[in-house]
Design a protein around this motif. Sequence first.
Motif, PDB file in Angstrom:
ATOM      1  N   GLU A  99      17.279 -27.593  56.305  1.00 26.65           N
ATOM      2  CA  GLU A  99      17.479 -28.877  57.191  1.00 26.65           C
ATOM      3  C   GLU A  99      17.383 -28.091  58.679  1.00 26.65           C
ATOM      4  N   ASN A 100      16.846 -26.925  58.605  1.00 26.28           N
ATOM      5  CA  ASN A 100      16.570 -26.141  59.831  1.00 26.28           C
ATOM      6  C   ASN A 100      15.180 -25.855  59.914  1.00 26.28           C
ATOM      7  N   PRO A 101      14.354 -26.559  60.830  1.00 23.11           N
ATOM      8  CA  PRO A 101      12.950 -26.200  60.778  1.00 23.11           C
ATOM      9  C   PRO A 101      12.441 -25.108  60.989  1.00 23.11           C
ATOM     10  N   GLN A 102      13.217 -24.233  61.776  1.00 23.82           N
ATOM     11  CA  GLN A 102      12.680 -23.006  61.992  1.00 23.82           C
ATOM     12  C   GLN A 102      12.748 -22.108  60.711  1.00 23.82           C
ATOM     13  N   ILE A 103      13.570 -22.297  59.853  1.00 17.61           N
ATOM     14  CA  ILE A 103      13.890 -21.506  58.607  1.00 17.61           C
ATOM     15  C   ILE A 103      13.229 -22.035  57.786  1.00 17.61           C
ATOM     16  N   MET A 104      13.173 -23.427  57.210  1.00 23.11           N
ATOM     17  CA  MET A 104      12.246 -23.897  56.483  1.00 23.11           C
ATOM     18  C   MET A 104      11.169 -23.527  56.095  1.00 23.11           C
ATOM     19  N   ASP A 105      10.429 -23.464  57.118  1.00 22.45           N
ATOM     20  CA  ASP A 105       8.849 -22.956  57.261  1.00 22.45           C
ATOM     21  C   ASP A 105       8.711 -21.523  56.599  1.00 22.45           C
ATOM     22  N   GLU A 106       9.969 -20.871  56.413  1.00 23.64           N
ATOM     23  CA  GLU A 106       9.623 -19.445  56.060  1.00 23.64           C
ATOM     24  C   GLU A 106      10.119 -19.440  54.470  1.00 23.64           C
ATOM     25  N   ILE A 107      10.688 -20.497  53.788  1.00 22.48           N
ATOM     26  CA  ILE A 107      11.232 -20.338  52.533  1.00 22.48           C
ATOM     27  C   ILE A 107      10.085 -21.022  51.423  1.00 22.48           C
ATOM     28  N   HIS A 108      10.083 -20.209  50.253  1.00 19.15           N
ATOM     29  CA  HIS A 108       9.228 -21.045  49.187  1.00 19.15           C
ATOM     30  C   HIS A 108       9.613 -20.650  47.859  1.00 19.15           C
ATOM     31  N   HIS A 109       9.478 -21.114  46.935  1.00 17.51           N
ATOM     32  CA  HIS A 109       9.848 -20.979  45.391  1.00 17.51           C
ATOM     33  C   HIS A 109       9.321 -19.649  45.047  1.00 17.51           C
ATOM     34  N   SER A 110       9.702 -18.833  44.309  1.00 15.50           N
ATOM     35  CA  SER A 110       8.927 -17.847  43.521  1.00 15.50           C
ATOM     36  C   SER A 110       8.562 -18.096  42.286  1.00 15.50           C
ATOM     37  N   ARG A 111       7.775 -17.595  41.860  1.00 10.12           N
ATOM     38  CA  ARG A 111       6.796 -17.784  40.643  1.00 10.12           C
ATOM     39  C   ARG A 111       7.722 -17.918  39.498  1.00 10.12           C
ATOM     40  N   PRO A 112       7.783 -19.045  38.648  1.00 14.95           N
ATOM     41  CA  PRO A 112       8.745 -19.066  37.472  1.00 14.95           C
ATOM     42  C   PRO A 112       8.366 -18.165  36.490  1.00 14.95           C
ATOM     43  N   ASP A 113       9.294 -17.616  35.753  1.00 15.44           N
ATOM     44  CA  ASP A 113       9.198 -16.342  35.007  1.00 15.44           C
ATOM     45  C   ASP A 113       9.216 -16.744  33.518  1.00 15.44           C
ATOM     46  N   VAL A 114       7.956 -16.602  32.775  1.00 14.26           N
ATOM     47  CA  VAL A 114       7.703 -17.089  31.643  1.00 14.26           C
ATOM     48  C   VAL A 114       8.163 -16.070  30.743  1.00 14.26           C
ATOM     49  N   SER A 115       8.589 -14.640  31.139  1.00  9.54           N
ATOM     50  CA  SER A 115       8.745 -13.447  30.201  1.00  9.54           C
ATOM     51  C   SER A 115      10.052 -14.000  29.598  1.00  9.54           C
ATOM     52  N   PHE A 116      10.831 -14.783  29.693  1.00 15.91           N
ATOM     53  CA  PHE A 116      12.064 -15.012  29.092  1.00 15.91           C
ATOM     54  C   PHE A 116      12.011 -16.457  28.777  1.00 15.91           C
ATOM     55  N   THR A 117      12.760 -16.761  27.641  1.00 18.83           N
ATOM     56  CA  THR A 117      13.140 -17.981  27.412  1.00 18.83           C
ATOM     57  C   THR A 117      14.735 -18.254  27.386  1.00 18.83           C
ATOM     58  N   TYR A 118      15.345 -19.292  27.659  1.00 16.67           N
ATOM     59  CA  TYR A 118      16.715 -19.749  27.283  1.00 16.67           C
ATOM     60  C   TYR A 118      16.750 -20.581  26.408  1.00 16.67           C
ATOM     61  N   PHE A 119      17.909 -20.716  25.538  1.00 18.13           N
ATOM     62  CA  PHE A 119      17.898 -21.651  24.553  1.00 18.13           C
ATOM     63  C   PHE A 119      19.707 -21.783  24.116  1.00 18.13           C
ATOM     64  N   MET A 140      25.870 -21.833  21.813  1.00 17.97           N
ATOM     65  CA  MET A 140      26.047 -21.051  23.236  1.00 17.97           C
ATOM     66  C   MET A 140      24.599 -20.995  23.704  1.00 17.97           C
ATOM     67  N   LYS A 141      24.542 -20.772  25.140  1.00 16.80           N
ATOM     68  CA  LYS A 141      23.080 -20.241  25.761  1.00 16.80           C
ATOM     69  C   LYS A 141      22.970 -18.888  25.466  1.00 16.80           C
ATOM     70  N   CYS A 142      21.580 -18.720  25.052  1.00 16.83           N
ATOM     71  CA  CYS A 142      21.111 -17.359  24.564  1.00 16.83           C
ATOM     72  C   CYS A 142      19.694 -16.993  25.562  1.00 16.83           C
ATOM     73  N   ARG A 143      19.500 -16.034  25.565  1.00 17.31           N
ATOM     74  CA  ARG A 143      18.118 -15.271  26.216  1.00 17.31           C
ATOM     75  C   ARG A 143      17.274 -14.580  25.334  1.00 17.31           C
ATOM     76  N   TRP A 144      16.025 -14.767  25.470  1.00 15.91           N
ATOM     77  CA  TRP A 144      15.088 -13.790  24.788  1.00 15.91           C
ATOM     78  C   TRP A 144      13.923 -13.422  25.635  1.00 15.91           C
ATOM     79  N   GLY A 145      13.547 -12.273  25.728  1.00 12.56           N
ATOM     80  CA  GLY A 145      12.335 -11.969  26.351  1.00 12.56           C
ATOM     81  C   GLY A 145      11.077 -11.464  25.556  1.00 12.56           C
ATOM     82  N   ALA A 146       9.866 -11.399  26.149  1.00 15.48           N
ATOM     83  CA  ALA A 146       8.784 -10.601  25.217  1.00 15.48           C
ATOM     84  C   ALA A 146       8.854  -9.430  25.292  1.00 15.48           C
ATOM     85  N   ASP A 147       8.245  -8.799  24.462  1.00 18.13           N
ATOM     86  CA  ASP A 147       8.109  -7.305  24.417  1.00 18.13           C
ATOM     87  C   ASP A 147       6.608  -6.830  24.486  1.00 18.13           C
ATOM     88  N   TYR A 148       6.016  -7.615  23.927  1.00 16.75           N
ATOM     89  CA  TYR A 148       4.607  -7.172  23.828  1.00 16.75           C
ATOM     90  C   TYR A 148       3.609  -8.621  24.015  1.00 16.75           C
TER      91      TYR A 148
END
Length: 632
Positions: free
Chosen positions: A310-330, A498-506
């Motif tokens: 909501e702050n015009p000065q700050i919002m112009d410096e903010i962006h989302h980071s790249r989604p991380d497909v190295s992990f899956t939540y399930f 329950m929620k779990c996480r798994w990440g790629a090894d190769y």
Amino acid sequence: MSRRLGVILGFFFIHMVILSGCGSKLPDIENHVFEEAFKDDAQVFRTLYSSEVQDLHYLRTISAVDTAITANIVDALVDYDSKGNIIPGLAKSWESNDDATEWTFHLRNGIKWVDCEGEYYADVVADDFVTAAEYVNNAANGCDCQYMYSTGSVVLNAQEYYDYTSYLISPDSFSEAPKKVEASELGVIALDSKTLVYKLERPCTFFPSVLSYTSYLPICRKYLNEVGSMFARSNKNLLYNGAYILEYYQPHEKQILVKNPYYWDSDHVYIDRIENYYDTESVSIAPEQYMEGNIDKAVVSPDKLDEYMENPQIMDEIHHSRPDVSFTYFYAFNFAPNFDSKYQPENWSKAVVNSYFRKAIMASINKSEIMKIYEPYNPESLVNNTFTPQGVLSINEIDYTSMGGLEAIKERDSYNPILAKKYAKVARQDLSNEGVMFPVKVLMPYNPNVKGWQEEAYLIEKQIESTLGKDFIDINVQVGGDTGYLIGARRSGKYAFMKCRWGADYEDPQTWTEPFMDDGEYMFWHLTDNSNIMKIREEWNARIDEASRITSDIEKRMETFAQAEEIILKNTIVIPLSIMNGEGYVMSKLNDFEGEYAPYGMANQRYKNYKLHEDSMNIEEYEAEYKKWLVH
């Protein structure tokens, strides 16, 4: 003095007086080997951090906090470009034999080991990788990443040597003595100073993709013998061959990495110096410090995001980071519960094997609503409907999630309250005949140390119970584990759902099958005697065995693994939820898409190839860059 003023004055003082990491005296800038890194016009990237490095010994640790240093100071045989393609690193080229059981790597010339003062110590040679293999696979050294020698790639005799050295440490823990295997019998061989061979126990076409893990990094035998147990106790007891040297390292104060003047690929290292300052309150103060020009990157906490946007000065410096497909939540169903009788584990065991019961739960979960906890502006970008995330594997421009029947699954919205109620009606009738008591108690633990998880757990409870009715199901949300979440909840089987996480090894679909294996310590479906689950598991195992034997036709291999995953998903053995949110929303003078990228290993943690920009991208600029990047 206020904390803010203290930080600002601290930065001012640090820039006026920078101590050398290899001694207590001021560096002689005129003659110092790091003169370029400390010039007034040097490119300097500054951050705050709150999680301290636990171990600089890169062969022992796999902690992301630790490897953030390792990735920048020690290079691997292979490197990655910004699109995730494997390119030459310390090895200028490589080839395998016809069945991919033997891989030969040719080291480039001019690779040097230097100390923390930038002084030459030795050339990097093939024996450095042999030394690393001997060290990692000796159980006495306690290396967390040893499994990368015996999972997927399976280096010849690696596991056997590890087992034998484990026996020497604790013979009473073995029912019989394993075969004696010497370090010299490992399938890692230096033919000469520049030629390295890995011999594998079975074909492995994806072997180069495991080589940027810490356990495959080189270590100089002569230096290791000289310093012994003092190796990596500090930045002074390390050798460097990477883009940066850890010139100053004082835990709970700061880390300073400077450009390695002898780096083999120095033309692609644009940032001269990286300064990381420790602050326990870094999460809360970083955005303000960024806006005041004291640091160059800040992660924006979700609870502050609306305020900043909501702050015009700050919002112009903010962006989302790249989604991380190295992990899956399930969300995982436990088919062999091991929790307290008050949660009725026997009743759960009868209910969970019913497919309509599992499908009713899946159709009750609104993934997009859950993702708003982590990504309020574009929650759908994190939703994942297959176990293997979209964008992590592909061949001939065909994404893995478009193969083997996964196409329809990845596009569907599994949230369907009307269908959920129909599933529940059928399940109630079936389960009543089996003597199941209603409501079915569901023990669902969460990790309180993970931001947002508690809120997610209670939202899941609300979604399921409001859709299916509290007379059908009773979700019991609980803090997981008195002795640590993994041991106290998941690995011990003290959960129903329950929620779990798994990440790629190769870089192969086989890495995404491991949670479902008998030693996966997830849903424990191999321990049930229910004929329906046993039949599903047998069908899945048969398809996995078939896929594993395909080593020459990679597209067919991927197609067959995808067919196996379809079996898991169609039978709702687990419920895929999301990919990782990356770092969430950030302010950063780095462009994510300039650096190295890989959905496994530590390439994403390198500063090589990054340039320091004047300011941060905003959301629109970032989205435009992201769309361009997605066109591989």
